[in-house]
Scaffold this motif. Structure first.
Motif, PDB file in Angstrom:
ATOM      1  N   ASP A 182       0.539  -1.193   0.235  1.00 34.04           N
ATOM      2  CA  ASP A 182      -0.172   0.686  -0.225  1.00 34.04           C
ATOM      3  C   ASP A 182       1.155   0.934   0.074  1.00 34.04           C
ATOM      4  O   ASP A 182       0.239   2.663  -0.923  1.00 34.04           O
ATOM      5  CB  ASP A 182      -1.019  -0.397   1.013  1.00 34.04           C
ATOM      6  N   ALA A 183       1.783   1.190   0.667  1.00 34.58           N
ATOM      7  CA  ALA A 183       2.890   2.206   0.733  1.00 34.58           C
ATOM      8  C   ALA A 183       3.867   2.560  -0.694  1.00 34.58           C
ATOM      9  O   ALA A 183       3.734   4.012  -1.306  1.00 34.58           O
ATOM     10  CB  ALA A 183       4.184   1.977   2.036  1.00 34.58           C
ATOM     11  N   LEU A 184       3.735   1.567  -1.474  1.00 35.75           N
ATOM     12  CA  LEU A 184       4.351   2.012  -2.365  1.00 35.75           C
ATOM     13  C   LEU A 184       3.346   2.322  -3.862  1.00 35.75           C
ATOM     14  O   LEU A 184       3.548   3.097  -4.182  1.00 35.75           O
ATOM     15  CB  LEU A 184       5.062   0.500  -3.442  1.00 35.75           C
ATOM     16  N   LYS A 185       1.881   1.408  -3.016  1.00 35.60           N
ATOM     17  CA  LYS A 185       1.401   2.234  -4.223  1.00 35.60           C
ATOM     18  C   LYS A 185       0.660   3.889  -4.525  1.00 35.60           C
ATOM     19  O   LYS A 185       1.026   4.528  -4.990  1.00 35.60           O
ATOM     20  CB  LYS A 185      -0.045   1.764  -3.782  1.00 35.60           C
ATOM     21  N   LYS A 186       1.242   3.950  -3.259  1.00 43.03           N
ATOM     22  CA  LYS A 186       0.934   6.019  -2.763  1.00 43.03           C
ATOM     23  C   LYS A 186       2.227   6.335  -3.408  1.00 43.03           C
ATOM     24  O   LYS A 186       1.783   7.674  -3.492  1.00 43.03           O
ATOM     25  CB  LYS A 186       0.873   5.413  -1.142  1.00 43.03           C
ATOM     26  N   THR A 187       2.988   6.062  -2.864  1.00 41.17           N
ATOM     27  CA  THR A 187       4.865   6.857  -3.203  1.00 41.17           C
ATOM     28  C   THR A 187       4.882   6.595  -4.948  1.00 41.17           C
ATOM     29  O   THR A 187       4.966   7.667  -4.985  1.00 41.17           O
ATOM     30  CB  THR A 187       6.102   5.918  -2.304  1.00 41.17           C
ATOM     31  N   ARG A 188       4.324   5.511  -5.546  1.00 41.62           N
ATOM     32  CA  ARG A 188       4.115   5.913  -7.102  1.00 41.62           C
ATOM     33  C   ARG A 188       3.904   6.533  -7.652  1.00 41.62           C
ATOM     34  O   ARG A 188       4.000   7.154  -8.690  1.00 41.62           O
ATOM     35  CB  ARG A 188       4.736   4.260  -7.741  1.00 41.62           C
ATOM     36  N   LYS A 189       2.353   6.989  -6.875  1.00 40.97           N
ATOM     37  CA  LYS A 189       1.483   7.737  -7.318  1.00 40.97           C
ATOM     38  C   LYS A 189       2.049   8.874  -7.568  1.00 40.97           C
ATOM     39  O   LYS A 189       1.866   9.878  -7.936  1.00 40.97           O
ATOM     40  CB  LYS A 189      -0.338   7.422  -6.828  1.00 40.97           C
ATOM     41  N   ASP A 190       2.417   9.010  -6.189  1.00 42.20           N
ATOM     42  CA  ASP A 190       3.097  10.482  -5.810  1.00 42.20           C
ATOM     43  C   ASP A 190       4.034  10.520  -6.685  1.00 42.20           C
ATOM     44  O   ASP A 190       4.613  12.548  -7.154  1.00 42.20           O
ATOM     45  CB  ASP A 190       3.734  10.651  -4.656  1.00 42.20           C
ATOM     46  N   LEU A 191       4.983   9.863  -7.597  1.00 42.04           N
ATOM     47  CA  LEU A 191       5.709  10.400  -8.368  1.00 42.04           C
ATOM     48  C   LEU A 191       5.767  10.643  -9.412  1.00 42.04           C
ATOM     49  O   LEU A 191       6.413  11.321 -10.150  1.00 42.04           O
ATOM     50  CB  LEU A 191       7.060   8.854  -7.894  1.00 42.04           C
ATOM     51  N   ALA A 192       5.141   9.503  -9.835  1.00 45.78           N
ATOM     52  CA  ALA A 192       4.094  10.044 -11.117  1.00 45.78           C
ATOM     53  C   ALA A 192       3.979  11.474 -11.262  1.00 45.78           C
ATOM     54  O   ALA A 192       4.015  12.185 -12.358  1.00 45.78           O
ATOM     55  CB  ALA A 192       3.734   9.085 -11.326  1.00 45.78           C
TER      56      ALA A 192
END
Length: 292
Positions: free
Chosen positions: A35-45
């Motif tokens: 879940d933390a990865l999903k949020k971070t990769r969305k923020d990074l994009a």
């Protein structure tokens, strides 16, 4: 989830490969890390969209690791949310005949990301001081003046290559490319498990090559070479990060978090503002469209 500092994984002093961990406890379940990865990769994009509009920086992500370290799946998972225009991936294989007619950095130079984009090197220019150091006979294919036999390749040759690579990366950073170098650090036991998985699962068989087992026998040689690379080429402007990678989920999250926290540290990366004369007429432009 346990917080971490980017510097926890950065190589900033001499390291010993025997002492580098391949696992890390983030005090979180696998689902929580996902879940933390999903949020971070969305923020990074989302940040990359801003970086694209800003147009002054590029990001180069260099991924190195032993076979089965998880480079391909990490790329897929970390950059899943990116606009396709925002990230370009290059997987470097054995140099072609044409590539061997140039210096060893040439094929990497022409693959660098444009400003505004992320570029990912799946295996990198460091293969030229890793694979070729374990197999120095490969250097002879480069047809370098003064190098006529393996015995001509001494320690000074490798030290000179480290200097060349450092200079190459310094030039890039001075011209707007932010460089991240990740060593995906897996244990020999984990590699054995992943190789067996390729053999046991029919849909994974295509990934296996008998050459994987030949290179596995040279594990200690590769670790010595990685140690030399990390100790000679981790610089303030282009640092190495050692990512514990026995857990693919954890490795993906760590990489995404390091990318996001570092890039958002560049406070000058902002969406450009419209010219005042255009800004003043926005209402007029909207009316023109609405009257159609």
């Amino acid at each position: 989830m346990k917080k971490f500092d980017v510097s926890d994984y950065r190589v900033s002093s001499q390291i010993n490969m025997d002492e580098t961990p391949t696992t890390v406890d983030l005090d979180a379940s696998k689902d929580e890390i996902k879940d933390a990865l999903k949020k971070t990769r969305k923020d990074l994009a989302s940040f990359q969209d801003t970086m694209y509009a800003h147009g002054k920086y590029a990001a180069l992500i260099c991924l190195q690791g032993m076979d089965t370290a998880g480079k391909d799946s990490l790329i897929r998972e970390v950059f899943e949310e990116f606009n396709s225009r925002g990230v370009v991936v290059h997987s470097f294989k054995t140099p072609s005949t044409n590539e061997l007619k140039h210096d060893y950095l040439w094929r990497h130079y022409i693959a660098l990301p444009q400003r505004g984009k992320f570029g990912v090197f799946n295996r990198t220019h460091y293969e030229n001081v890793l694979v070729t150091r374990v197999h120095p006979e490969y250097i002879l294919n480069e047809n370098i003046p003064g190098i006529n036999q393996v015995s001509d390749i001494d320690e000074s040759f490798w030290k000179n290559r480290f200097k060349q690579i450092n200079s190459f990366e310094k030039t890039l950073t001075e011209n707007g490319t932010v460089i991240f170098k990740f060593f995906l650090n897996i244990s020999k036991e984990e590699q054995k498990y992943r190789l067996l998985r390729r053999l046991n699962k029919k849909e994974k068989n295509w990934k296996f090559s008998p050459g994987d087992l030949k290179e596995r026998k040279l594990w200690d040689d590769y670790m010595k070479c990685y140690e030399a690379v990390l100790n000679n080429t981790s610089t303030a402007y282009a640092p190495w990060y050692i990512i514990p990678s026995d857990s693919k989920t954890t490795a993906r999250y760590l990489v995404s978090k390091i990318l996001f926290e570092t890039m958002t540290g560049f406070k000058d990366i902002k969406e450009p503002e419209l010219e005042p004369e255009i800004q003043a007429k926005i209402s007029e432009y909207k009316q023109q469209l609405e009257r159609e």
